[in-house]
Design a protein around this motif. Sequence first.
Motif, PDB file in Angstrom:
ATOM      1  N   THR A  18       0.850  -1.197   0.000  1.00 35.51           N
ATOM      2  CA  THR A  18       0.000   0.000   0.000  1.00 35.51           C
ATOM      3  C   THR A  18       0.881   1.241   0.000  1.00 35.51           C
ATOM      4  N   ARG A  19       0.617   2.130  -0.938  1.00 37.03           N
ATOM      5  CA  ARG A  19       1.385   3.364  -1.072  1.00 37.03           C
ATOM      6  C   ARG A  19       0.453   4.547  -0.866  1.00 37.03           C
ATOM      7  N   LEU A  20       0.718   5.293   0.211  1.00 37.78           N
ATOM      8  CA  LEU A  20      -0.127   6.420   0.572  1.00 37.78           C
ATOM      9  C   LEU A  20       0.307   7.673  -0.155  1.00 37.78           C
ATOM     10  N   SER A  21      -0.680   8.488  -0.564  1.00 36.83           N
ATOM     11  CA  SER A  21      -0.368   9.763  -1.215  1.00 36.83           C
ATOM     12  C   SER A  21       0.290  10.714  -0.234  1.00 36.83           C
ATOM     13  N   THR A  22      -0.130  10.642   1.023  1.00 37.91           N
ATOM     14  CA  THR A  22       0.493  11.421   2.090  1.00 37.91           C
ATOM     15  C   THR A  22       0.428  10.618   3.374  1.00 37.91           C
ATOM     16  N   ILE A  30      -8.998  13.526   3.748  1.00 38.85           N
ATOM     17  CA  ILE A  30      -9.147  12.361   2.895  1.00 38.85           C
ATOM     18  C   ILE A  30      -7.823  11.602   2.807  1.00 38.85           C
ATOM     19  N   LEU A  31      -7.889  10.321   3.141  1.00 40.84           N
ATOM     20  CA  LEU A  31      -6.740   9.439   3.020  1.00 40.84           C
ATOM     21  C   LEU A  31      -6.772   8.806   1.623  1.00 40.84           C
ATOM     22  N   LYS A  32      -5.716   9.031   0.844  1.00 43.46           N
ATOM     23  CA  LYS A  32      -5.662   8.535  -0.532  1.00 43.46           C
ATOM     24  C   LYS A  32      -4.421   7.682  -0.734  1.00 43.46           C
ATOM     25  N   GLY A  33      -4.495   6.830  -1.709  1.00 45.79           N
ATOM     26  CA  GLY A  33      -3.341   6.026  -2.059  1.00 45.79           C
ATOM     27  C   GLY A  33      -3.694   4.948  -3.055  1.00 45.79           C
ATOM     28  N   ASP A  34      -2.768   4.024  -3.261  1.00 46.56           N
ATOM     29  CA  ASP A  34      -2.963   2.898  -4.175  1.00 46.56           C
ATOM     30  C   ASP A  34      -2.467   1.632  -3.504  1.00 46.56           C
ATOM     31  N   VAL A  35      -3.163   0.546  -3.774  1.00 35.46           N
ATOM     32  CA  VAL A  35      -2.732  -0.771  -3.315  1.00 35.46           C
ATOM     33  C   VAL A  35      -2.172  -1.529  -4.524  1.00 35.46           C
ATOM     34  N   ILE A  91      -4.899  -0.717  -7.374  1.00 33.58           N
ATOM     35  CA  ILE A  91      -6.265  -0.319  -7.028  1.00 33.58           C
ATOM     36  C   ILE A  91      -6.208   0.949  -6.180  1.00 33.58           C
ATOM     37  N   PRO A  92      -6.752   2.053  -6.682  1.00 32.77           N
ATOM     38  CA  PRO A  92      -6.740   3.298  -5.906  1.00 32.77           C
ATOM     39  C   PRO A  92      -7.810   3.282  -4.818  1.00 32.77           C
ATOM     40  N   TYR A 129       2.316   3.134   8.829  1.00 32.76           N
ATOM     41  CA  TYR A 129       2.006   4.080   9.896  1.00 32.76           C
ATOM     42  C   TYR A 129       1.816   5.482   9.318  1.00 32.76           C
ATOM     43  N   ILE A 130       0.898   6.234   9.906  1.00 32.45           N
ATOM     44  CA  ILE A 130       0.643   7.596   9.458  1.00 32.45           C
ATOM     45  C   ILE A 130       0.766   8.560  10.642  1.00 32.45           C
ATOM     46  N   GLU A 131       1.028   9.810  10.308  1.00 34.09           N
ATOM     47  CA  GLU A 131       1.067  10.873  11.309  1.00 34.09           C
ATOM     48  C   GLU A 131      -0.286  11.580  11.305  1.00 34.09           C
ATOM     49  N   VAL A 132      -0.873  11.750  12.481  1.00 31.34           N
ATOM     50  CA  VAL A 132      -2.135  12.475  12.602  1.00 31.34           C
ATOM     51  C   VAL A 132      -1.873  13.750  13.401  1.00 31.34           C
ATOM     52  N   ARG A 133      -2.004  14.893  12.738  1.00 29.78           N
ATOM     53  CA  ARG A 133      -1.738  16.190  13.338  1.00 29.78           C
ATOM     54  C   ARG A 133      -3.033  16.784  13.904  1.00 29.78           C
ATOM     55  N   PRO A 134      -2.919  17.769  14.787  1.00 31.07           N
ATOM     56  CA  PRO A 134      -4.127  18.399  15.322  1.00 31.07           C
ATOM     57  C   PRO A 134      -4.915  19.124  14.230  1.00 31.07           C
ATOM     58  N   HIS A 135      -6.218  18.997  14.296  1.00 28.92           N
ATOM     59  CA  HIS A 135      -7.116  19.788  13.451  1.00 28.92           C
ATOM     60  C   HIS A 135      -6.936  21.263  13.829  1.00 28.92           C
ATOM     61  N   PRO A 136      -7.128  22.201  12.892  1.00 28.21           N
ATOM     62  CA  PRO A 136      -6.956  23.624  13.223  1.00 28.21           C
ATOM     63  C   PRO A 136      -7.722  24.083  14.460  1.00 28.21           C
TER      64      PRO A 136
END
Length: 257
Positions: A18-22, A30-35, A91-92, A129-136
């Motif tokens: 799985t390759r994440l766009s970010t 929105i979490l995006k990427g391709d498998v 598969i996106p 693993y992903i980083e989740v930052r604070p919402h504004p």
Amino acid sequence: MFKKFLARVGIGAATVDTRLSTESLVPGEILKGDVHITGGDSSQDIDDIYLYVETEYKREYEETTATETCELVKYRLSERFKLQPKETKVIPFSFPLPYETPLTLGHQPVYVRTGLDISLAIDPKDTDYIEVRPHPLMELVLEASKNLGFQLHQVDCEYNPYLGGNVPFVQEFEFRPIGQYQGHLDELEIVFSLQSDTLLNVFLEIDKRARGFGGFLQEAFDLDERYAQVQISSDYLTGPVTDVEAILEGTIQSYLS
């Protein structure tokens, strides 16, 4: 036939990546990427492909504390298909990160797990693993708390199905006073409940510093803890942070009086 047998035990079988766009997002983004699925040495029937977003929280059981896994998202990516030898499929995917997703502060993990369901075979998996930052809106409250003289001491995800809503836990932000409230408060705990991109519920636990024998009794029976709730809307994003400071300070002062 021998190659199919080896694939069943995981040798020369299909692989998944799985390759994440970010890898850095805020709750609600929105979490995006391709498998990327690559066939092995023989054809295999792929029954299902699922993406999971998972995290962990602590739960107390009598005298022990256990770490449990919470499935924030279960996203079905594809239905049954046959993967030919050495064939590659891409598969996106695209779906929102839930508002309940905890921030990855300290050692709090949030990760995307990909699983292929293959009949009569070891299912290949991939974890990112992903980083989740604070919402504004959360950033506003965190900055206002710091400006009022509170230092972030600890962040934990704790079992709390009552405040958690759609998840069985809340993320607690524990602050220690180092400014004007030092000597008046033991700590300030904050729990965020993001309702949408425009509304944040903030739950406050204001722990007053107990004094004397009466204070000892208050602490013994948790009578020194006070609870409050405030709402911060997107309207505050266009104004100075002092507006949010005033809300927090007014709430704290009302419980100190």
